[in-house]
Motif scaffolding. Structure first.
Motif, mmCIF file in Angstrom:
data_model
loop_
_atom_site.group_PDB
_atom_site.id
_atom_site.type_symbol
_atom_site.label_atom_id
_atom_site.label_comp_id
_atom_site.label_asym_id
_atom_site.label_seq_id
_atom_site.Cartn_x
_atom_site.Cartn_y
_atom_site.Cartn_z
ATOM 1 N N GLY A 148 0.836 -1.183 0.000
ATOM 2 C CA GLY A 148 0.000 0.000 0.000
ATOM 3 C C GLY A 148 0.880 1.246 0.000
ATOM 4 N N CYS A 149 0.400 2.315 -0.618
ATOM 5 C CA CYS A 149 1.236 3.522 -0.708
ATOM 6 C C CYS A 149 1.469 4.146 0.663
ATOM 7 C CB CYS A 149 0.618 4.529 -1.677
ATOM 8 S SG CYS A 149 -1.117 4.946 -1.360
ATOM 9 N N ASN A 150 0.453 4.164 1.512
ATOM 10 C CA ASN A 150 0.631 4.670 2.871
ATOM 11 C C ASN A 150 1.595 3.775 3.653
ATOM 12 O OD1 ASN A 150 -1.288 6.710 2.448
ATOM 13 N ND2 ASN A 150 -2.972 5.398 3.101
ATOM 14 N N ALA A 151 1.409 2.475 3.477
ATOM 15 C CA ALA A 151 2.244 1.515 4.199
ATOM 16 C C ALA A 151 3.701 1.640 3.782
ATOM 17 C CB ALA A 151 1.741 0.096 3.944
ATOM 18 N N ALA A 152 3.956 1.866 2.500
ATOM 19 C CA ALA A 152 5.342 2.022 2.040
ATOM 20 C C ALA A 152 5.987 3.244 2.678
ATOM 21 C CB ALA A 152 5.375 2.138 0.514
ATOM 22 N N THR A 153 5.279 4.364 2.697
ATOM 23 C CA THR A 153 5.845 5.603 3.231
ATOM 24 C C THR A 153 6.208 5.453 4.703
ATOM 25 O OG1 THR A 153 4.282 6.730 1.754
ATOM 26 C CG2 THR A 153 5.553 8.099 3.254
ATOM 27 N N GLY A 154 5.296 4.921 5.481
ATOM 28 C CA GLY A 154 5.559 4.719 6.897
ATOM 29 C C GLY A 154 6.685 3.733 7.155
ATOM 30 N N GLN A 155 6.768 2.700 6.325
ATOM 31 C CA GLN A 155 7.824 1.699 6.526
ATOM 32 C C GLN A 155 9.205 2.253 6.189
ATOM 33 O OE1 GLN A 155 7.019 -2.591 5.590
ATOM 34 N NE2 GLN A 155 5.166 -1.730 4.656
ATOM 35 N N PHE A 156 9.311 3.074 5.149
ATOM 36 C CA PHE A 156 10.611 3.660 4.836
ATOM 37 C C PHE A 156 11.106 4.515 6.005
ATOM 38 C CE2 PHE A 156 9.488 3.189 0.158
ATOM 39 C CZ PHE A 156 10.374 2.137 -0.037
ATOM 40 N N ALA A 157 10.189 5.173 6.692
ATOM 41 C CA ALA A 157 10.571 6.005 7.838
ATOM 42 C C ALA A 157 10.943 5.184 9.063
ATOM 43 C CB ALA A 157 9.429 6.959 8.183
ATOM 44 N N LEU A 158 10.306 4.017 9.235
ATOM 45 C CA LEU A 158 10.381 3.341 10.527
ATOM 46 C C LEU A 158 11.071 1.983 10.541
ATOM 47 C CD1 LEU A 158 6.754 4.174 11.729
ATOM 48 C CD2 LEU A 158 8.881 5.126 12.655
ATOM 49 N N ARG A 159 11.113 1.275 9.431
ATOM 50 C CA ARG A 159 11.653 -0.093 9.459
ATOM 51 C C ARG A 159 13.070 -0.184 10.047
ATOM 52 N NH1 ARG A 159 9.117 -4.408 6.116
ATOM 53 N NH2 ARG A 159 11.055 -5.540 6.493
ATOM 54 N N PRO A 160 14.033 0.618 9.587
ATOM 55 C CA PRO A 160 15.384 0.483 10.154
ATOM 56 C C PRO A 160 15.433 0.782 11.650
ATOM 57 C CG PRO A 160 15.445 1.677 8.068
ATOM 58 C CD PRO A 160 14.011 1.589 8.473
ATOM 59 N N LEU A 161 14.545 1.670 12.111
ATOM 60 C CA LEU A 161 14.529 2.031 13.532
ATOM 61 C C LEU A 161 13.998 0.884 14.376
ATOM 62 C CD1 LEU A 161 13.093 5.645 13.144
ATOM 63 C CD2 LEU A 161 15.487 4.871 12.993
ATOM 64 N N ILE A 167 14.281 2.807 18.950
ATOM 65 C CA ILE A 167 13.133 3.582 19.400
ATOM 66 C C ILE A 167 12.253 2.703 20.290
ATOM 67 C CG2 ILE A 167 13.085 5.144 17.416
ATOM 68 C CD1 ILE A 167 10.811 3.419 16.242
ATOM 69 N N ASP A 168 11.394 3.346 21.056
ATOM 70 C CA ASP A 168 10.426 2.644 21.907
ATOM 71 C C ASP A 168 9.327 2.073 21.014
ATOM 72 O OD1 ASP A 168 8.393 1.879 23.649
ATOM 73 O OD2 ASP A 168 8.692 3.576 25.005
ATOM 74 N N LEU A 169 9.212 0.773 20.955
ATOM 75 C CA LEU A 169 8.253 0.121 20.058
ATOM 76 C C LEU A 169 6.807 0.287 20.503
ATOM 77 C CD1 LEU A 169 10.135 -3.211 19.216
ATOM 78 C CD2 LEU A 169 10.221 -0.995 18.053
ATOM 79 N N ASP A 170 6.593 0.735 21.702
ATOM 80 C CA ASP A 170 5.230 0.920 22.203
ATOM 81 C C ASP A 170 4.808 2.389 22.198
ATOM 82 O OD1 ASP A 170 4.775 -1.844 22.809
ATOM 83 O OD2 ASP A 170 6.142 -1.599 24.510
ATOM 84 N N ASP A 171 5.599 3.234 21.525
ATOM 85 C CA ASP A 171 5.299 4.668 21.521
ATOM 86 C C ASP A 171 5.637 5.245 20.144
ATOM 87 O OD1 ASP A 171 4.745 7.280 22.107
ATOM 88 O OD2 ASP A 171 6.230 7.487 23.712
ATOM 89 N N ILE A 172 4.863 4.825 19.120
ATOM 90 C CA ILE A 172 5.065 5.278 17.743
ATOM 91 C C ILE A 172 3.764 5.887 17.240
ATOM 92 C CG2 ILE A 172 5.673 4.625 15.388
ATOM 93 C CD1 ILE A 172 7.123 2.176 16.572
#
Length: 342
Positions: A148-161, A167-172
């Motif tokens: 999904g286009c939204n899913a891709a954008t969010g994953q590029f920002a967050l996957r490496p983190l 980062i705190d996995l319970d506070d995103i």
């Protein structure tokens, strides 16, 4: 070697974007274009901006001789796509742009899309199509499921983190703005110019957006435990573009350095200088994703902003990137177009 390509659902936005991109590819030839309701029409009458291209007349799917096709892009709606793909000949390579094969668990698909999956054999072989993170699997795949286009954008920002536990996995918190073309080309009252222009609104509030299924699947897989982000999408009065603003708990410099390391060798992912933030204008019409990181005024919090063109890097460009790998082509072929500005 020239590869013969078919595009199913060529009368939609993602189909037209595929045609625009493939027209610049030195080793791909569009051999068939389907659009059932517009079968018999020429592409120039459906999309006048493509009238300079010599393209096949639109036809029905049944009229395509798939024995002459090397790879098929399926740009059909979800549910329709799984039925069509299940009936395609087994050796044919397929890149699906719908949601039908993104979720590995059929129960998750039924939860988020409201109907049981009817192509379980194909689901078992499908590879998730976020190219930068699944290259080896995509290269060897017969069926690739575009994100999904939204899913891709969010994953590029967050996957490496998430993968590097910085980062705190319970506070995103993920706040996302999406242009109207992300809703497709079908006529809808809320997408009329008078209804949409001069305003913006949140939708699917409270965790009901379907792309959350992808975030849950991918982030939990990376972390090896359940991860649920707080996600609110907003519809903006623009034709193209997604801007994802992610609020995370972690050291901003470490967040930035982690992303820089992860994307150091990626052609299409560009990290901005620390403290700079990207704009949808700067990626419009391109296969690039820009990411910026800023320290929040609250200690030990960071803001990550990612942007891409929903029709290109978020969909059709990603699909062509995957097709290049599947066909043994250079991953960047047909995709190095500069962004359109202004």
């Amino acid at each position: 070697m020239t590869h013969n390509i078919a595009i199913l659902g060529a009368s939609g936005y993602t189909g037209a974007e595929l045609v625009r991109l493939i027209a610049t590819h030195p080793n791909m030839k569009i051999a068939a274009l389907s659009a059932d309701r517009k079968a018999g029409m020429v592409m120039a009458d459906v999309f006048p901006h493509l009238r300079h291209l010599s393209l096949p007349t639109l036809c029905t799917i049944d009229e395509i001789d798939f024995s002459t096709v090397d790879l098929c892009f399926c740009a059909l709606p979800h549910k329709t796509s799984q039925q069509v793909i299940a009936a395609l000949p087994a050796p044919l390579k397929i890149v699906d742009l719908s949601a039908d094969f993104r979720l590995r668990d059929p129960a998750a698909y039924e939860k988020w899309y409201g109907n049981a999956h009817s192509a379980l054999a194909q689901q078992d072989e499908a590879v998730y199509g976020l190219t930068e993170f699944y290259r080896d699997e995509i290269t060897a795949a017969r069926l690739v499921a575009g994100t999904g286009c939204n899913a891709a954008t969010g994953q590029f920002a967050l996957r490496p983190l998430i993968a590097n536990a910085v980062i705190d996995l319970d506070d995103i918190i993920l706040d996302l703005k999406c242009a109207v073309s992300g809703a497709g080309r079908s006529l809808k009252e809320n997408l009329l110019h008078a209804e949409l222009s001069e305003g913006t609104n949140a939708y699917a509030v409270g965790g009901t957006h379907r792309h959350l299924g992808e975030f849950d699947q991918e982030f939990s897989r990376l972390a090896r435990r359940p991860v649920k982000v707080q996600f609110t999408p907003h519809l903006i009065p623009a034709n193209r573009g997604i801007l994802a603003t992610c609020y995370v708990k972690g050291d901003a410099q470490i967040v930035y350095d982690t992303l820089c390391t992860a994307y150091a060798d990626e052609v299409f992912i560009h990290m901005l200088p620390f403290g700079a933030t990207p704009s949808t204008h700067d990626v419009r019409g391109s296969n690039f994703c820009h990411i910026g990181v800023t320290a929040d005024r609250i200690e030990n919090r960071a803001i990550v902003v990612a942007t891409l063109d929903n029709l290109t890097k978020g969909s059709s460009g990603q699909a062509l990137q995957n097709a290049n790998l599947m066909l043994g082509e250079d991953e960047t072929e047909g995709l190095m177009l500069a962004p359109l500005f202004p």
